[in-house]
Scaffold this motif. Structure first.
Motif, PDB file in Angstrom:
ATOM      1  N   GLU A 100      -2.163 -14.713  -2.304  1.00 18.36           N
ATOM      2  CA  GLU A 100      -0.978 -13.983  -2.736  1.00 18.36           C
ATOM      3  C   GLU A 100      -1.177 -12.480  -2.560  1.00 18.36           C
ATOM      4  OE1 GLU A 100       2.819 -13.278  -3.813  1.00 18.36           O
ATOM      5  OE2 GLU A 100       1.920 -15.219  -3.338  1.00 18.36           O
ATOM      6  N   ILE A 101      -2.361 -11.984  -2.884  1.00 16.66           N
ATOM      7  CA  ILE A 101      -2.636 -10.561  -2.684  1.00 16.66           C
ATOM      8  C   ILE A 101      -2.572 -10.218  -1.200  1.00 16.66           C
ATOM      9  CG2 ILE A 101      -4.375  -8.737  -2.901  1.00 16.66           C
ATOM     10  CD1 ILE A 101      -5.275 -10.138  -5.520  1.00 16.66           C
ATOM     11  N   GLU A 102      -3.152 -11.053  -0.362  1.00 13.28           N
ATOM     12  CA  GLU A 102      -3.099 -10.816   1.087  1.00 13.28           C
ATOM     13  C   GLU A 102      -1.660 -10.819   1.584  1.00 13.28           C
ATOM     14  OE1 GLU A 102      -5.703 -13.824   2.661  1.00 13.28           O
ATOM     15  OE2 GLU A 102      -7.510 -12.668   2.159  1.00 13.28           O
ATOM     16  N   ARG A 103      -0.841 -11.727   1.071  1.00  9.35           N
ATOM     17  CA  ARG A 103       0.574 -11.784   1.469  1.00  9.35           C
ATOM     18  C   ARG A 103       1.289 -10.506   1.052  1.00  9.35           C
ATOM     19  NH1 ARG A 103       5.374 -12.417  -0.135  1.00  9.35           N
ATOM     20  NH2 ARG A 103       4.830 -12.488  -2.324  1.00  9.35           N
ATOM     21  N   MET A 104       1.003 -10.019  -0.156  1.00 10.14           N
ATOM     22  CA  MET A 104       1.632  -8.779  -0.624  1.00 10.14           C
ATOM     23  C   MET A 104       1.193  -7.583   0.229  1.00 10.14           C
ATOM     24  SD  MET A 104       1.777  -8.979  -4.781  1.00 10.14           S
ATOM     25  CE  MET A 104       0.413 -10.019  -5.236  1.00 10.14           C
ATOM     26  N   ILE A 105      -0.081  -7.546   0.623  1.00  9.31           N
ATOM     27  CA  ILE A 105      -0.569  -6.478   1.493  1.00  9.31           C
ATOM     28  C   ILE A 105       0.147  -6.546   2.837  1.00  9.31           C
ATOM     29  CG2 ILE A 105      -2.561  -5.669   2.820  1.00  9.31           C
ATOM     30  CD1 ILE A 105      -4.314  -6.510   0.374  1.00  9.31           C
ATOM     31  N   ASP A 106       0.243  -7.744   3.399  1.00  7.25           N
ATOM     32  CA  ASP A 106       0.928  -7.922   4.688  1.00  7.25           C
ATOM     33  C   ASP A 106       2.377  -7.447   4.594  1.00  7.25           C
ATOM     34  OD1 ASP A 106      -1.423  -9.078   5.618  1.00  7.25           O
ATOM     35  OD2 ASP A 106      -0.659 -11.141   5.504  1.00  7.25           O
ATOM     36  N   ASN A 107       3.063  -7.815   3.515  1.00  5.61           N
ATOM     37  CA  ASN A 107       4.460  -7.415   3.351  1.00  5.61           C
ATOM     38  C   ASN A 107       4.596  -5.901   3.227  1.00  5.61           C
ATOM     39  OD1 ASN A 107       5.414 -10.016   3.508  1.00  5.61           O
ATOM     40  ND2 ASN A 107       5.690 -10.261   1.318  1.00  5.61           N
ATOM     41  N   SER A 108       3.695  -5.266   2.494  1.00  4.91           N
ATOM     42  CA  SER A 108       3.737  -3.813   2.334  1.00  4.91           C
ATOM     43  C   SER A 108       3.568  -3.136   3.687  1.00  4.91           C
ATOM     44  CB  SER A 108       2.648  -3.360   1.364  1.00  4.91           C
ATOM     45  OG  SER A 108       2.678  -1.964   1.189  1.00  4.91           O
ATOM     46  N   PHE A 109       2.579  -3.575   4.438  1.00  7.84           N
ATOM     47  CA  PHE A 109       2.329  -3.026   5.769  1.00  7.84           C
ATOM     48  C   PHE A 109       3.563  -3.209   6.654  1.00  7.84           C
ATOM     49  CE2 PHE A 109       0.811  -3.313  10.144  1.00  7.84           C
ATOM     50  CZ  PHE A 109      -0.042  -2.227  10.234  1.00  7.84           C
ATOM     51  N   ASP A 110       4.108  -4.421   6.653  1.00  9.56           N
ATOM     52  CA  ASP A 110       5.271  -4.724   7.507  1.00  9.56           C
ATOM     53  C   ASP A 110       6.502  -3.908   7.107  1.00  9.56           C
ATOM     54  OD1 ASP A 110       3.677  -6.540   8.861  1.00  9.56           O
ATOM     55  OD2 ASP A 110       4.504  -8.299   7.838  1.00  9.56           O
ATOM     56  N   LEU A 111       6.721  -3.696   5.818  1.00 11.76           N
ATOM     57  CA  LEU A 111       7.858  -2.887   5.366  1.00 11.76           C
ATOM     58  C   LEU A 111       7.755  -1.450   5.878  1.00 11.76           C
ATOM     59  CD1 LEU A 111       8.328  -3.995   1.658  1.00 11.76           C
ATOM     60  CD2 LEU A 111      10.047  -4.140   3.456  1.00 11.76           C
ATOM     61  N   VAL A 112       6.565  -0.886   5.806  1.00  9.57           N
ATOM     62  CA  VAL A 112       6.367   0.493   6.261  1.00  9.57           C
ATOM     63  C   VAL A 112       6.540   0.580   7.776  1.00  9.57           C
ATOM     64  CG1 VAL A 112       4.657   2.346   6.447  1.00  9.57           C
ATOM     65  CG2 VAL A 112       4.972   1.148   4.287  1.00  9.57           C
ATOM     66  N   VAL A 113       5.948  -0.355   8.496  1.00  8.95           N
ATOM     67  CA  VAL A 113       6.059  -0.343   9.958  1.00  8.95           C
ATOM     68  C   VAL A 113       7.513  -0.550  10.392  1.00  8.95           C
ATOM     69  CG1 VAL A 113       5.394  -1.556  12.078  1.00  8.95           C
ATOM     70  CG2 VAL A 113       3.662  -1.017  10.342  1.00  8.95           C
ATOM     71  N   ALA A 114       8.243  -1.392   9.701  1.00  3.33           N
ATOM     72  CA  ALA A 114       9.638  -1.679  10.072  1.00  3.33           C
ATOM     73  C   ALA A 114      10.528  -0.440   9.989  1.00  3.33           C
ATOM     74  CB  ALA A 114      10.205  -2.778   9.175  1.00  3.33           C
ATOM     75  N   ASN A 115      10.146   0.541   9.181  1.00  8.41           N
ATOM     76  CA  ASN A 115      10.937   1.765   9.045  1.00  8.41           C
ATOM     77  C   ASN A 115      10.519   2.868  10.009  1.00  8.41           C
ATOM     78  OD1 ASN A 115      12.828   1.048   7.024  1.00  8.41           O
ATOM     79  ND2 ASN A 115      11.185   1.131   5.519  1.00  8.41           N
ATOM     80  N   MET A 116       9.614   2.551  10.910  1.00  7.26           N
ATOM     81  CA  MET A 116       9.155   3.544  11.888  1.00  7.26           C
ATOM     82  C   MET A 116      10.017   3.495  13.137  1.00  7.26           C
ATOM     83  SD  MET A 116       5.048   3.137  11.695  1.00  7.26           S
ATOM     84  CE  MET A 116       4.173   3.482  10.193  1.00  7.26           C
ATOM     85  N   PRO A 117       9.991   4.565  13.927  1.00  5.39           N
ATOM     86  CA  PRO A 117      10.706   4.539  15.204  1.00  5.39           C
ATOM     87  C   PRO A 117      10.178   3.411  16.099  1.00  5.39           C
ATOM     88  CG  PRO A 117       9.978   6.765  14.682  1.00  5.39           C
ATOM     89  CD  PRO A 117       9.355   5.849  13.668  1.00  5.39           C
ATOM     90  N   GLU A 118      11.022   2.933  16.975  1.00  8.11           N
ATOM     91  CA  GLU A 118      10.675   1.803  17.836  1.00  8.11           C
ATOM     92  C   GLU A 118       9.393   2.050  18.621  1.00  8.11           C
ATOM     93  OE1 GLU A 118      12.593  -0.985  21.365  1.00  8.11           O
ATOM     94  OE2 GLU A 118      13.736   0.704  20.581  1.00  8.11           O
ATOM     95  N   LYS A 119       9.210   3.247  19.114  1.00  9.72           N
ATOM     96  CA  LYS A 119       8.014   3.582  19.896  1.00  9.72           C
ATOM     97  C   LYS A 119       6.748   3.337  19.059  1.00  9.72           C
ATOM     98  CE  LYS A 119       6.463   7.763  20.146  1.00  9.72           C
ATOM     99  NZ  LYS A 119       6.251   9.169  20.281  1.00  9.72           N
TER     100      LYS A 119
END
Length: 128
Positions: A100-119
């Motif tokens: 569950e902790i690993e899943r939460m870390i993955d989600n946090s990382f993915d949320l931040v990356v998703a808000n970055m420019p496409e490049k």
């Protein structure tokens, strides 16, 4: 998970760097200069049953999921010194399963990356 295994898992993410803008006691994990996690000793020297220091992990989270996780796990609380709506603190006292902790870390990382420019997203995706 303890602070060592959490640190190792965080560092496996692509292009991660650690900074300490809040002082030497708080490691801030960033991807492309954007924070997705912090790791610090629990407040007031909190210890577990064996006398080990308990560490706190802050992670970004979808607001609805953040509340659901708080309802499920007593060791997941609103983000300490963070936006309480968008961040959770996971108290690493052994009560939240590793997966569950690993899943939460993955989600946090993915949320931040998703808000970055496409490049930037594409550059990070090359390392996944």
């Amino acid at each position: 998970m303890n602070q060592h295994t959490v640190h190792e898992y965080l560092m496996k993410k692509p292009l991660v760097m650690i900074t300490q803008p809040f002082g030497q006691d708080v490691d801030v994990y960033k991807v492309n200069h954007k924070m997705f996690a912090t790791l610090a000793e629990g407040k007031e020297g909190q210890t577990d049953d064996e006398g080990n220091l308990v560490w706190w992990l802050n992670l970004k989270c979808d607001p609805d999921e953040a509340q659901a996780l708080r309802d499920i796990f007593p060791s997941v609380i609103p983000g300490y010194h963070m936006n309480k709506r968008l961040w959770n603190t996971v108290i690493l006292d052994g009560t939240v399963p590793q997966g569950e902790i690993e899943r939460m870390i993955d989600n946090s990382f993915d949320l931040v990356v998703a808000n970055m420019p496409e490049k930037d997203r594409k550059a990070i995706a090359l390392h996944l």
